[in-house]
Design a protein around this motif. Structure first.
Motif, PDB file in Angstrom:
ATOM      1  N   SER A  67     -24.466 -33.372  28.792  1.00  0.00           N
ATOM      2  CA  SER A  67     -23.589 -32.906  29.872  1.00  0.00           C
ATOM      3  C   SER A  67     -23.323 -34.072  30.813  1.00  0.00           C
ATOM      4  N   ALA A  68     -22.461 -33.819  31.790  1.00  0.00           N
ATOM      5  CA  ALA A  68     -22.267 -34.764  32.886  1.00  0.00           C
ATOM      6  C   ALA A  68     -23.519 -34.740  33.768  1.00  0.00           C
ATOM      7  N   GLU A 111     -18.771 -36.392  31.215  1.00  0.00           N
ATOM      8  CA  GLU A 111     -19.589 -36.496  29.998  1.00  0.00           C
ATOM      9  C   GLU A 111     -19.447 -37.868  29.340  1.00  0.00           C
ATOM     10  N   PHE A 171     -18.821 -30.398  26.044  1.00  0.00           N
ATOM     11  CA  PHE A 171     -17.848 -29.757  26.945  1.00  0.00           C
ATOM     12  C   PHE A 171     -16.399 -30.150  26.677  1.00  0.00           C
ATOM     13  N   ARG A 202     -17.073 -23.881  31.925  1.00  0.00           N
ATOM     14  CA  ARG A 202     -18.321 -24.315  32.544  1.00  0.00           C
ATOM     15  C   ARG A 202     -19.499 -23.976  31.638  1.00  0.00           C
ATOM     16  N   GLY A 203     -20.422 -24.932  31.559  1.00  0.00           N
ATOM     17  CA  GLY A 203     -21.576 -24.757  30.681  1.00  0.00           C
ATOM     18  C   GLY A 203     -21.260 -25.009  29.211  1.00  0.00           C
ATOM     19  N   GLY A 204     -20.063 -25.576  28.956  1.00  0.00           N
ATOM     20  CA  GLY A 204     -19.570 -25.693  27.578  1.00  0.00           C
ATOM     21  C   GLY A 204     -20.308 -26.672  26.683  1.00  0.00           C
ATOM     22  N   SER A 205     -21.165 -27.518  27.260  1.00  0.00           N
ATOM     23  CA  SER A 205     -21.907 -28.451  26.396  1.00  0.00           C
ATOM     24  C   SER A 205     -22.847 -27.714  25.449  1.00  0.00           C
ATOM     25  N   ASP A 206     -23.309 -26.541  25.871  1.00  0.00           N
ATOM     26  CA  ASP A 206     -24.143 -25.732  24.977  1.00  0.00           C
ATOM     27  C   ASP A 206     -23.361 -25.420  23.703  1.00  0.00           C
ATOM     28  N   THR A 212     -19.476 -32.611  37.684  1.00  0.00           N
ATOM     29  CA  THR A 212     -18.294 -31.789  37.379  1.00  0.00           C
ATOM     30  C   THR A 212     -17.762 -31.149  38.664  1.00  0.00           C
TER      31      THR A 212
HETATM   32  N1  ASP Z   1     -20.460 -30.532  32.794  1.00  0.00           N
HETATM   33  C1  ASP Z   1     -19.953 -29.208  32.467  1.00  0.00           C
HETATM   34  C2  ASP Z   1     -20.295 -28.219  33.566  1.00  0.00           C
HETATM   35  O1  ASP Z   1     -20.867 -28.600  34.586  1.00  0.00           O
HETATM   36  C3  ASP Z   1     -20.421 -28.730  31.127  1.00  0.00           C
HETATM   37  C4  ASP Z   1     -21.906 -28.506  30.991  1.00  0.00           C
HETATM   38  O2  ASP Z   1     -22.685 -28.985  31.806  1.00  0.00           O
HETATM   39  O3  ASP Z   1     -22.297 -27.853  30.015  1.00  0.00           O
HETATM   40  O4  ASP Z   1     -19.971 -27.072  33.461  1.00  0.00           O
END
Ligand code: ASP
Ligand code: ADP
Ligand code: MG
Length: 407
Positions: free
Chosen positions: A41-42, A74, A136, A150-154, A47
């Motif tokens: 992730s970043a 990222e 992400f 948001r949270g897309g790195s998962d 972000t």
């Molecule tokens: N950097 C993105 C976010 O803050 C993706 C992630 O962290 O999964 O939502």
């Protein structure tokens, strides 16, 4: 030798020291003979910082440019992690989503992954390299950069694991697994050794941000062995599994999820005739606003009252649309409430246990917490309450269902 995809979230790569620590961890898996793909992730806060920057420049930024901007977070961490690995003598290469052909649809800021061409990653792994991939992000068929929500790195991690047929996808984060509820709200929450995909999906959909919803959908669909672990301490974490374990007596409730991102709209005194639900919700849907819970009540004199919930960010737009509809339908009034929260009890064990709902309502009643809306599914019961009661409600239910006890 195993092929492992590891994902490190924002806090886990939040400083130079932490990136160096992640590199050590990756090295130890690689040294033990595993092929390792790392998704990052970043850095934490980045972000949000970029979103703020964009708003200062233009309150209504173009979705395309927004994704160009957000994807940079990222890109910074992949390069830094690759450099950290080099410093430890590990051969590593970093790639953006586009470079490893993470192809998505064109829905900027919430793109879906359509396909991944793993050829390049496989070649690097065969050559003994660690591959570091930006989470992400992807590219659409026109080459435009997209982001996955948001949270897309998962989801990047699980999709990479599915594409490469990895032996395990490990999600490293700032908690050591999936808990009975968010440990930040209930310190007595307990780590679950296992949870089913189905339950995890309901937890994520109801607001548990420990895994992005789509990552769980993806893992379930492609049967990717998925584990949530701590970046900072050793441990088994939580395994997300396909089946309920038949041998063990299933706990009725696995966990409690909640969300503050809710808002409620009510339209009262709508003349009741076939098609009103469609007339009210049709325009909301056309504006791409997702509706979650819905309640319709028979009102007085052949009129009906209609209440539904949306994401809090969508409240102003939804309200505008609803006022417009109210005028057309001759409704009496429109009321909105942006200070509500949703709480959900989740558990596959609910299927075989009656009385869960009444036990839930009783526990909330004893604390004088008013329930505004209720919705149920086979393995979930959700209620809407006033936001100020959220924490009290979560702790009350956690105790009422014995989630703080050893099981
Ligand atoms: N950097 C993105 C976010 O803050 C993706 C992630 O962290 O999964 O939502
Ligand atoms: P990352 O940056 O690593 O992706 P997130 O902040 O997205 O991390 O997810 C981890 C956070 O999820 C935890 O710090 C915790 O507060 C929250 N969380 C919410 N519900 C749960 C739960 N049931 N179990 C564990 N963590 C949870
Ligand atoms: Mg996350």
């Amino acid at each position: 030798m195993a092929l492992i995809v590891q994902k490190y979230g924002g806090t886990s790569v939040g400083s130079v020291e932490r990136i160096l620590a992640v590199a050590e961890k990756v090295k130890s898996w690689h040294d033990r003979g595993n092929q390792v793909v790392v998704v990052v992730s970043a850095m934490s806060g980045e972000t949000n910082r970029l979103i703020e920057l964009a708003r200062e420049i233009n309150p209504d930024p173009s979705p395309r440019e927004m994704d160009v901007l957000l994807s940079t977070g990222e890109q910074v961490t992949i390069a830094l992690l690759a450099m950290a690995l080099h410093r430890l003598g590990v051969d590593a290469r970093s790639y953006t989503g586009g470079q490893v052909h993470i192809r998505t649809d064109s829905a900027h800021s919430k793109a879906r992954i359509m396909e991944i061409d793993g050829t390049r990653v496989r070649a690097d792994l065969e050559a003994g390299r660690v591959v570091v991939v930006a989470g992400f992000q992807g590219v659409d068929e026109n080459g435009a950069i997209t982001t996955l929500g948001r949270g897309g790195s998962d989801t990047t991690a699980v999709a990479m694991a599915a594409a490469l047929k990895a032996d395990e996808c490990q999600i490293y984060t700032d908690v050591d697994g999936v808990y009975t509820t968010d440990p930040r709200v209930e310190p007595k929450a307990r780590r679950l050794a296992r949870i089913t995909f189905e339950e995890m999906l309901e937890m994520a959909s109801s607001g548990s941000k420990v895994l992005q919803i789509r990552s769980v959908e993806f893992a379930g669909k492609y049967n990717v062995p998925l584990r949530v672990l701590s970046s900072f301490e050793e441990g088994e974490g939580t395994l997300i599994t396909l089946d309920e374990d038949d041998d063990v007596e299933q706990a009725k409730i696995s966990g409690i999820a909640f969300s503050r991102d809710e808002a409620k709209l009510t339209i009262r005194g709508v003349p009741d005739h076939p098609g009103v639900a469609y007339q009210i919700l049709g325009p909301i849907g056309e504006a791409n606003i997702e509706v979650d819970m819905i309640v319709q009540n028979i009102g007085k004199d052949d009129t009906t009252d209609f209440t539904f919930t949306v994401h809090r960010n969508d409240l102003p737009r939804a309200e505008e649309i609803l006022r417009n509809i109210a005028g057309k339908l001759g409704a009496r009034e429109v009321e909105t409430d942006g200070e509500i929260a949703k709480i959900a009890l989740v558990g596959v064990g609910m299927r075989s246990h009656a009385g869960i709902a009444s036990a839930m309502f009783k526990a909330l009643a004893e604390k004088n917490i008013n329930i505004q809306m209720i919705s149920t599914s086979e393995i979930k019961i959700s209620v809407i309450v006033e936001e100020i009661y959220l924490e009290l409600a979560v702790r009350t239910l956690h105790e009422a269902f014995g989630l703080d006890k050893d099981r």
